[in-house]
Write an enzyme that holds these catalytic residues in place. Structure first.
Site, PDB file in Angstrom:
ATOM      1  N   THR A   1      -6.979   3.279  -2.294  1.00  0.00           N
ATOM      2  CA  THR A   1      -6.719   1.881  -1.918  1.00  0.00           C
ATOM      3  C   THR A   1      -7.749   0.908  -2.480  1.00  0.00           C
ATOM      4  O   THR A   1      -7.396  -0.089  -3.106  1.00  0.00           O
ATOM      5  CB  THR A   1      -6.656   1.765  -0.383  1.00  0.00           C
ATOM      6  OG1 THR A   1      -5.518   2.491   0.083  1.00  0.00           O
ATOM      7  CG2 THR A   1      -6.535   0.310   0.050  1.00  0.00           C
TER       8      THR A   1
ATOM      9  N   ASP B   1       0.827  -1.198   0.000  1.00  0.00           N
ATOM     10  CA  ASP B   1       0.000   0.000   0.000  1.00  0.00           C
ATOM     11  C   ASP B   1       0.869   1.260   0.000  1.00  0.00           C
ATOM     12  O   ASP B   1       1.699   1.455   0.874  1.00  0.00           O
ATOM     13  CB  ASP B   1      -0.890  -0.023   1.247  1.00  0.00           C
ATOM     14  CG  ASP B   1      -2.149   0.801   1.104  1.00  0.00           C
ATOM     15  OD1 ASP B   1      -2.074   1.874   0.483  1.00  0.00           O
ATOM     16  OD2 ASP B   1      -3.202   0.373   1.608  1.00  0.00           O
TER      17      ASP B   1
ATOM     18  N   ARG C   1     -10.913  -3.559   3.287  1.00  0.00           N
ATOM     19  CA  ARG C   1     -11.116  -3.458   1.840  1.00  0.00           C
ATOM     20  C   ARG C   1      -9.988  -4.110   1.045  1.00  0.00           C
ATOM     21  O   ARG C   1     -10.202  -4.609  -0.065  1.00  0.00           O
ATOM     22  CB  ARG C   1     -11.277  -1.987   1.431  1.00  0.00           C
ATOM     23  CG  ARG C   1     -10.120  -1.068   1.800  1.00  0.00           C
ATOM     24  CD  ARG C   1     -10.495   0.391   1.530  1.00  0.00           C
ATOM     25  NE  ARG C   1      -9.450   1.356   1.851  1.00  0.00           N
ATOM     26  CZ  ARG C   1      -9.297   1.925   3.040  1.00  0.00           C
ATOM     27  NH1 ARG C   1     -10.113   1.588   4.029  1.00  0.00           N
ATOM     28  NH2 ARG C   1      -8.335   2.815   3.243  1.00  0.00           N
TER      29      ARG C   1
END
Length: 545
Positions: free
Chosen positions: A77, A36, A161
Site C-alpha cells: 500500500t 486499495d 499512509r
C-alpha cells in the site's frame, strides 16, 4: 462586395480554427482516486453488474489503460501510493514497504511514523505522523510549487499512509480515521494546530455509528452472485463471533468483538464513510472554487481489508465493488454539481492487486505455496553455521530480504559480499524460494526486463537488505484463508488506470504502461514540472491537444 464577403468568411474560418487549437483550460480540481487492492479484472468481471454512472461512466467518457502494471517489488500500500504520486519507484522515492527494518536504527519502522509531531483531533498517538520518509516530491507538491503555494491539497483515507504519502510534503492537510472506541477523523500537527470546524462538525455527526448499527446483506439476491464462489467455504476468513463466513452479517452484534468502530474498515460502508468525508472536505475547503487548481488525493481502503479477509472470488468482494460503484456514481454526481462537469479532472487506479487464495488454487491443483518466516530463518542460520561457523551473521529477515550483521561479519574477518552471495546461492534451495540475488548484484547489473527488473526497481541501495529473495508465484506468508499481495507477478501488478474529465480524450489502449506514468501525465496536463524523481513517461494518447 465579393471580396469583402470572401474576407469575412476567411476571418471567420481562422477564428474558428484558432479556437479549436486553443489548449483546454486547466481544471479547477484534480481528484486522484486510489482503490486499495483493486485488480484490473474487477472492471471486466463485474462489468454487466455495474450501473451507468460509476465505473462505466468514466470508462465510457474517459481513457482506460487496459495493460497498466506496477514495475517494481514489493507491491504494498505505502509503496503503491508513493509511486503513483511521485512517478518513480522505491529505488528513488525511498518508501520500500509499509514497515521495514531500518539498518541504521536497528529496528523495524513504519513508513509514516514521526515522533516530532502530535495527534490533532484526539489524545491518542495515532496522529504522530508525517511524510518525512518520502524522499522525492509528489505531483501534489509540484502543483503547489508551480502556483507559488496557492491552491489547496488534501489527502483523505481510512489508512494514514494512504492519506499522507499522496498529499506530499506541502499539503494543507491529510486526514485518516481513528476507529476503535475513538471514532474520529484525525490529522497530525505536521499540517495544523487544530481541526477545521468542518472536520469537527463531521465527527460530531457520528455517521459511523449509523453504518455499524445495520446488517451487511448482499445488495442483490445472493443467488445472482455467479461471478463468485459459494458463500460458505473454507477459503474465507470470519469475523470474531461468526461460526461461518456467510451473509447476512449483523454488524451491530459483531462490532462488540471486532474492535467496535474498527469494524467499519472491513465492510463496504467504510468506503461510503470515506466518500462522505471527501464530500465534506470539498465543501468545507471550497475545493475547485478558486482561480488556481486544487488537488484531492482520495483513497478507498475497505476494499483491501475485505480482500485480505475473503479473497479474490468471494461474494463479499463482489458485493463490495458493486456498492463502491454506487459510491463512485454518487461522488461523480457531487463533483458535477459542486465543481462543474468541465472543471475537474480525475484519475482512478489501485495501489496493487491481489492473488487468488493459495489454498483455493491448491484445491484446483494449481501451483501455490505458503511460507513461514521462522522456517526460512532457521534455514539461513543453518547455512551460516555450516559455511561460516556462526549463527550471528543475520540481523533481520523481513519483506523477503536478509539484512546482515555487518559488525559481526567484520569482526570475524569475513567479506560481506562473500557471505551475501553464499546465502543467495543456498537460499534458492529452500522449497518456496524461486530466485535470490545480492545487493551487490543489484548495484552492478542492469536488469532491463522480467521480474528481476521489478526487483531492481524496488531496491534502494541505502535502505534495502543485503540479499533479496523472490518466492514462487502464488506464495504467501499467512494463514490459509483470505489473500494478500506484494509480489512482482501479474496478479499483483495489473491494475486499472482510468483518466477522465477536463483535458482527457475518450478511448482505451492495450499498450503496456507503468504506474509511474500517471504523475508525469497529470503534470503535463497541468503544464507544471513533474515530480523531481520521476522516471515515468507522459501518456500522450490520453491528453487532448
Amino acid at each position: 462586395m465579393k471580396f469583402k464577403l470572401f474576407l469575412f468568411f476567411l476571418l471567420t474560418f481562422l477564428m474558428v480554427a484558432c479556437c479549436k487549437n486553443e489548449a483546454p483550460k486547466k481544471p479547477k480540481l484534480v481528484v486522484g482516486i486510489v482503490i486499495d487492492q483493486m485488480r484490473y479484472d474487477y472492471l471486466t468481471r463485474y462489468a454487466d453488474r455495474y450501473g451507468k454512472n460509476g465505473f462505466n461512466r468514466i470508462l465510457k467518457g474517459g481513457f482506460s489503460l487496459e495493460n497498466a502494471h506496477y514495475n517494481y517489488i514489493p507491491t504494498y500500500t505505502a509503496v503503491g501510493h508513493s509511486s503513483i504520486y511521485t512517478g518513480t519507484t522505491p529505488s528513488e522515492h525511498g518508501i520500500i514497504s509499509n514497515n521495514w527494518y531500518d539498518k541504521f536504527l536497528k529496528k523495524s519502522i513504519y513508513c509514516v511514523d514521526d515522533n516530532n509531531y502530535i495527534t490533532i483531533g484526539n489524545n491518542t498517538k495515532n496522529g504522530k505522523k508525517s511524510p518525512k520518509r518520502l524522499l522525492t516530491t509528489a505531483i501534489t507538491d509540484q502543483l503547489h510549487l508551480a502556483q507559488n503555494m496557492k491552491g489547496k491539497t488534501i489527502g483523505i483515507s481510512i489508512k494514514d499512509r494512504s492519506a499522507i504519502l499522496p498529499a506530499g510534503h506541502t499539503a494543507n492537510a491529510a486526514y485518516w480515521y481513528d476507529g476503535g472506541n475513538i471514532n474520529t477523523w484525525i490529522t497530525s500537527s505536521f499540517y495544523m494546530d487544530k481541526l477545521p470546524k468542518w472536520v469537527e462538525g463531521f465527527n460530531k455527526k457520528n455517521n459511523a455509528d449509523d453504518y455499524l448499527n445495520t446488517t451487511w446483506e448482499t445488495l442483490y439476491d445472493i443467488k445472482t452472485y455467479s461471478k463468485s464462489r459459494d458463500d460458505n467455504n473454507v477459503f474465507e476468513g470470519k469475523f470474531t463471533g461468526q461460526k461461518s463466513p456467510i451473509f447476512p452479517k449483523d454488524l451491530k452484534v459483531l462490532r462488540t468483538k471486532n474492535g467496535n468502530f474498527n469494524l467499519l474498515k472491513s465492510v463496504p460502508a467504510g468506503n461510503t464513510f470515506t466518500a462522505d468525508f471527501a464530500k465534506a472536505a470539498i465543501i468545507g475547503e471550497n475545493l475547485g472554487k478558486s482561480d488556481v487548481t486544487d488537488f484531492l488525493a482520495l483513497s478507498f481502503s475497505s476494499t483491501d481489508y475485505i480482500g485480505h479477509k475473503y479473497g479474490v472470488s468471494a461474494i463479499e468482494t463482489e458485493d463490495t465493488y458493486l456498492r463502491l460503484d454506487r459510491d463512485l456514481a454518487d461522488l461523480f454526481s457531487f463533483l458535477d454539481k459542486e465543481v462543474g462537469k468541465d472543471n475537474y479532472t480525475l484519475f482512478l487506479t489501485a495501489d496493487h492487486a491481489a492473488v487468488h487464495v493459495p489454498a483455493y488454487l491448491q484445491s484446483l491443483k494449481v501451483p501455490a505455496h505458503y511460507l513461514k518466516t521462522k522456517e526460512i530463518r532457521d534455514f539461513l542460520l543453518k547455512t551460516t553455521k555450516k559455511y561460516f561457523n556462526s549463527t550471528e551473521l543475520i540481523e533481520n529477515v523481513s519483506n523477503y530480504q536478509i539484512f546482515l550483521n555487518k559488525e559481526k561479519v567484520e569482526f570475524l574477518g569475513l567479506d560481506i559480499n562473500t557471505v551475501a552471495q553464499k546465502l543467495a546461492d543456498e537460499v534458492v534451495n529452500f522449497s518456496e524460494i524461486y530466485k535470490a540475488v545480492t545487493a551487490r548484484t543489484m548495484q552492478t547489473t542492469n536488469f532491463t526486463t522480467g521480474i528481476l527488473n521489478s526487483l531492481q526497481n524496488g531496491y534502494n541501495q541505502k535502505f534495502s537488505g543485503d540479499v533479496l529473495m523472490i518466492p514462487y508465484p502464488a506464495t504467501l506468508m499467512r494463514g490459509r484463508t483470505g489473500t494478500s499481495h506484494g509480489s512482482g507477478y501479474s496478479y499483483d501488478t495489473h491494475v486499472p488506470i482510468i483518466f477522465y474529465g477536463n483535458g482527457i480524450k475518450k478511448g482505451s489502449s492495450t499498450k503496456r504502461y507503468n504506474i509511474t506514468d500517471i504523475a508525469p501525465t497529470i503534470s503535463n496536463l497541468l503544464q507544471i514540472e513533474a515530480p523531481n524523481g520521476t522516471n515515468g513517461i507522459i501518456i500522450d494518447e490520453v491528453l487532448k491537444r
